[in-house]
Write a protein that holds these residues in place. Structure first.
Motif, PDB file in Angstrom:
ATOM      1  N   GLU A   1       0.829  -1.206   0.000  1.00  0.00           N
ATOM      2  CA  GLU A   1       0.000   0.000   0.000  1.00  0.00           C
ATOM      3  C   GLU A   1       0.868   1.262   0.000  1.00  0.00           C
TER       4      GLU A   1
ATOM      5  N   ASP B   1      -5.661  -1.230  -1.610  1.00  0.00           N
ATOM      6  CA  ASP B   1      -6.291  -1.962  -0.503  1.00  0.00           C
ATOM      7  C   ASP B   1      -5.695  -3.364  -0.395  1.00  0.00           C
ATOM      8  N   HIS B   2      -4.375  -3.440  -0.436  1.00  0.00           N
ATOM      9  CA  HIS B   2      -3.709  -4.735  -0.477  1.00  0.00           C
ATOM     10  C   HIS B   2      -4.015  -5.564   0.768  1.00  0.00           C
ATOM     11  N   ARG B   3      -4.042  -4.932   1.935  1.00  0.00           N
ATOM     12  CA  ARG B   3      -4.313  -5.684   3.162  1.00  0.00           C
ATOM     13  C   ARG B   3      -5.729  -6.249   3.166  1.00  0.00           C
ATOM     14  N   LYS B   4      -6.675  -5.488   2.652  1.00  0.00           N
ATOM     15  CA  LYS B   4      -8.054  -5.975   2.583  1.00  0.00           C
ATOM     16  C   LYS B   4      -8.151  -7.173   1.660  1.00  0.00           C
ATOM     17  N   ARG B   5      -7.424  -7.142   0.564  1.00  0.00           N
ATOM     18  CA  ARG B   5      -7.443  -8.272  -0.364  1.00  0.00           C
ATOM     19  C   ARG B   5      -6.798  -9.507   0.251  1.00  0.00           C
TER      20      ARG B   5
ATOM     21  N   ALA C   1      -6.766 -10.202   3.442  1.00  0.00           N
ATOM     22  CA  ALA C   1      -7.689 -10.722   4.446  1.00  0.00           C
ATOM     23  C   ALA C   1      -8.849 -11.467   3.806  1.00  0.00           C
ATOM     24  N   ALA C   2      -9.262 -11.041   2.617  1.00  0.00           N
ATOM     25  CA  ALA C   2     -10.367 -11.711   1.935  1.00  0.00           C
ATOM     26  C   ALA C   2      -9.955 -13.007   1.275  1.00  0.00           C
TER      27      ALA C   2
END
Length: 369
Positions: free
Chosen positions: A162, A263-267, A269-270
């Motif tokens: 990010e 939004d690398h961290r969100k990806r 986590a998903a």
């Protein structure tokens, strides 16, 4: 009386890009262009005007300058202490080549956990602290080059990705990997071969056209949807030279690059949960090391397992016991540091896992499977 002197290593850590004359990689960036604001007196045109009109009025012309300044972001995680000499020489090289209007070094510890924007530190006694987003330059006259081994925690949890995403919106950005390409899997970076095209000199990464190598339909790879490609380079003339061409001219190159999202961290986590690390026996660790280590790396690991490790010893053993073997292959993974960071080199200590040292060494001092 015997005087003990600290071990010193006189090897060249950047043998292929040590001098400006022998470093064609940055030549595209060394071309000077007219400055948009600085001017100098054109002496010849001033003399001609004085002869023709009898008026001694100066004639001004744009001064020559280098368009880009370089922000060199140096990773200072514990594993990067093995690469201090490489970082120092590369930093000197970028400053003395004359390819950049200014070169500034920013320090980033990728081993420090960060909930958002990583903290950078300036060089010097003040060690001012600021956020990574403060490096953004909307004038597109700043290049960012991150010098790292990509082993620190911020590369694994997506924070570093990010950080790259914040920069590539406004500036050309690349990652310079200190490890050889065959060892990039040790870290979190997993670049793929891509074809990058620039429509104009100095465009930010977000304006690059991304295509997969070997495809003729011109479409970007599926993973690139919503992502921006960030080149991952090796410290050699060919790799750095291709990036310099991409930045300084409207051209197309083929290079390795990672796809970063804002939004690398969100990806992450998903996605599917990460598997817990496998617990291996000492023998299994040695056997796994033998599967991907070269013969020289395996020999060097046996030599280094016979004594307490410090930086001078790690750098000296390859030059004496295995000539021509660099620091890049000094083991099967990052050694564990057993002393606090930022001590003098002679006081830094690393250690091989104790359970591996005993069953993994033969009586002759080499690792056995």
């Amino acid at each position: 009386m015997t005087v003990r002197r600290p071990l010193r290593c006189s090897r060249r850590f950047l043998p292929r890009c040590r001098t400006p004359e022998g470093s064609p990689g940055a030549r595209p960036l060394m071309r000077a262009s007219p400055s948009p604001w600085a001017t100098v007196v054109d002496e010849e045109a001033t003399a001609i005007r004085a002869a023709d009109d009898g008026m001694w009025l100066p004639v001004w012309q744009p001064d020559l300058w280098h368009k880009f300044e370089l922000s060199l972001v140096v990773d200072t995680a514990p594993s990067m202490e093995l690469w201090q000499n490489t970082v120092t020489e590369f930093r000197k090289l970028t400053r003395r080549q004359g390819a950049f209007r200014d070169v500034r070094v920013h320090l980033m510890d990728s081993s420090e956990p960060s909930a958002g924007d990583p903290v950078l530190r300036a060089e010097g006694p003040g060690r001012a602290r600021y956020r990574a987003r403060d490096l953004a330059d909307p004038t597109v006259r700043r290049l960012v080059l991150v010098l790292t081994d990509a082993i620190g925690s911020t590369w694994h949890d997506g924070v570093a990705y990010e950080m790259l995403a914040r920069w590539y919106e406004q500036m050309p950005v690349a990652v310079a990997h200190v490890l050889p390409q065959r060892l990039w899997t040790w870290g979190r970076l997993s670049p793929s071969r891509l074809r990058l095209s620039a429509t104009a000199p100095g465009v930010p990464n977000r304006q690059l056209r991304v295509r997969a190598c070997g495809r003729v339909d011109g479409d970007a790879p599926a993973a690139a949807k919503g992502a921006v490609a960030v080149p991952v380079l090796n410290l050699s003339q060919a790799w750095l030279g291709d990036w310099a061409k991409l930045v300084s001219t409207a051209t197309t190159i083929e290079t390795t690059a990672v796809l970063a999202h804002r939004d690398h961290r969100k990806r992450l986590a998903a996605g599917p949960p990460a598997e817990p690390p496998e617990e291996l026996s000492p023998r299994s660790r040695v056997l796994r090391f033998r599967t991907y280590a070269s013969a020289q790396a395996f020999q060097l690991a046996g030599l280094l397992a016979a004594a307490p490790l410090n930086l001078p010893l790690i750098r000296l053993v390859p030059t004496r016991a295995a000539p021509g073997f660099g620091t890049a292959g000094a083991g099967g993974g990052p050694p564990r540091r057993s002393a606090p960071a930022r001590f003098p080199e002679q006081r830094l200590r690393w250690s091989v896992r104790g359970d591996v040292r005993v069953p993994g060494r033969s009586p002759r001092g080499t690792l056995v499977g």
